[in-house]
Design an enzyme around this catalytic site. Structure first.
Site, PDB file in Angstrom:
ATOM      1  CG  HIS A  93       9.861  25.391  32.017  1.00  0.00           C
ATOM      2  ND1 HIS A  93       8.905  25.063  32.936  1.00  0.00           N
ATOM      3  CD2 HIS A  93       9.294  26.318  31.204  1.00  0.00           C
ATOM      4  CE1 HIS A  93       7.804  25.752  32.677  1.00  0.00           C
ATOM      5  NE2 HIS A  93       8.006  26.510  31.646  1.00  0.00           N
ATOM      6  CG  ASP A 272      20.785  42.956  13.503  1.00  0.00           C
ATOM      7  OD1 ASP A 272      21.786  42.207  13.532  1.00  0.00           O
ATOM      8  OD2 ASP A 272      20.511  43.687  12.533  1.00  0.00           O
TER       9      ASP A 272
END
Length: 325
Positions: A93, A272
């Site tokens: 970041h 998933d």
């Protein structure tokens, strides 16, 4: 294969002229770690940000030169008895937006609003209709208003105390022309809602929700480009940082102000990887200032999770007020 599509993540950053950061797409790669823990899922309780939860996220050695730091590190941790798997992510970041309120200890807690409680808040906010022709207040506007209100009450501040709530708005479809659908990276503009503690705590909920709506509405193409022009006009990165984070016009997020984040539009529980859908998604660390992250619950039943980071001295009263709907 993922890094083929998102190749900047496989690169590194370096300093450019004027103190700016540049991405070097040198394909040095990301880091993938595998780990096992003797703890069970139950040991982590609700996975609220804590030292225990931080163990599930890779640790980055910041003693390295910046040009060697990975932009993405992923840690796969298997729980005891092979009962589950945690995917911890650490990513680069470029500008930290945490402003520390000195000598004020912050803790974190996960709070849940049922679908019925959310609807009760929406009904309360929309009892007095928004301006003619306007849509009803949204889930985010109502929950954000409720959180801001609870924070202002829990701190027991003077009614004449100004308060600012800071949040970011997705600008992908607010720019002219809109950003392309395959745009990769954050596309956010910062905005603020302002009010006095007395008005926030004593006036109807729709008054506070309207404040948040107006702050969102002001993020137009002109507003976005003006922010970009100001940042581009700074000769050094530190000057831009001072404007947004450290300067006298920067919005401090601690008491009496607040920082809101909504992740309700992120389809995180649809991910998933072969082991079924996640049971938890959120931050692993405790923020340095008062903030709340709003997420949909993994059950998909209309309930909402609020990950609250708040001063230890006031958090118990906040919880009491939060459920007094």
């Amino acid at each position: 294969m993922i890094l083929v599509h998102y190749y900047p993540i496989a690169g590194r950053v370096c300093w450019a002229e004027g103190g700016r950061i540049e991405f070097d797409c040198n394909a040095k790669g990301a880091i993938l770690l595998e780990a096992e823990t003797t703890k069970t899922l139950t040991d982590h309780e609700d996975f609220s940000p804590s030292e225990s939860t931080k163990e599930l996220v890779p640790t980055i050695d910041y003693n390295q030169p910046m040009e060697e730091l990975p932009l993405l590190a992923v840690q796969l941790t298997r729980f005891h008895g092979n009962e589950g798997l945690a995917i911890g992510v650490a990513y680069f970041h470029p500008l930290s937006d945490a402003t520390v309120e000195r000598n004020k200890k912050i803790t974190a807690a996960s709070l849940r609003l049922t679908a019925e409680q959310v609807e009760k808040l929406k009904k309360k906010a929309n009892e007095q209709a928004p301006k003619q022709g306007s849509r009803p207040y949204s889930k985010y506007e109502v929950i954000g208003a409720h959180i801001w209100r609870c924070a202002s009450k829990a701190r027991e501040l003077d009614e004449n105390q100004p308060s600012v709530v800071r949040f970011h708005v997705d600008i992908r479809n607010r720019m002219v022309p809109p950003l392309p659908q395959n745009y990769f990276g954050n596309a956010l503009a910062q905005t603020w809602a302002r009010g006095y503690v007395g008005d926030i705590t004593l006036k109807p909920l729709n008054y506070v929700a309207q404040k948040i709506r107006e702050a969102t509405k002001q993020v137009s193409d002109e507003y976005i480009r003006s922010q970009l022009d100001v940042i581009r006009g700074q000769e050094h990165l530190d000057d831009a940082r001072a404007l947004c984070i450290e300067g006298k016009n920067a919005s401090f997020c601690g008491n009496p102000n607040f920082h809101l984040t909504s992740w309700m539009s992120m389809p995180v529980y649809e991910a998933d990887f072969g082991w079924g859908k996640p049971v938890y998604f959120g931050l692993a660390y405790v923020a340095a200032h008062d903030r709340a992250l709003i997420l949909l619950s993994p059950e998909g039943d209309g309930s909402v999770i609020v990950c609250l980071h708040f001063q230890v001295a006031h958090i118990q009263l906040f919880k009491t007020l939060f459920y007094d709907i």
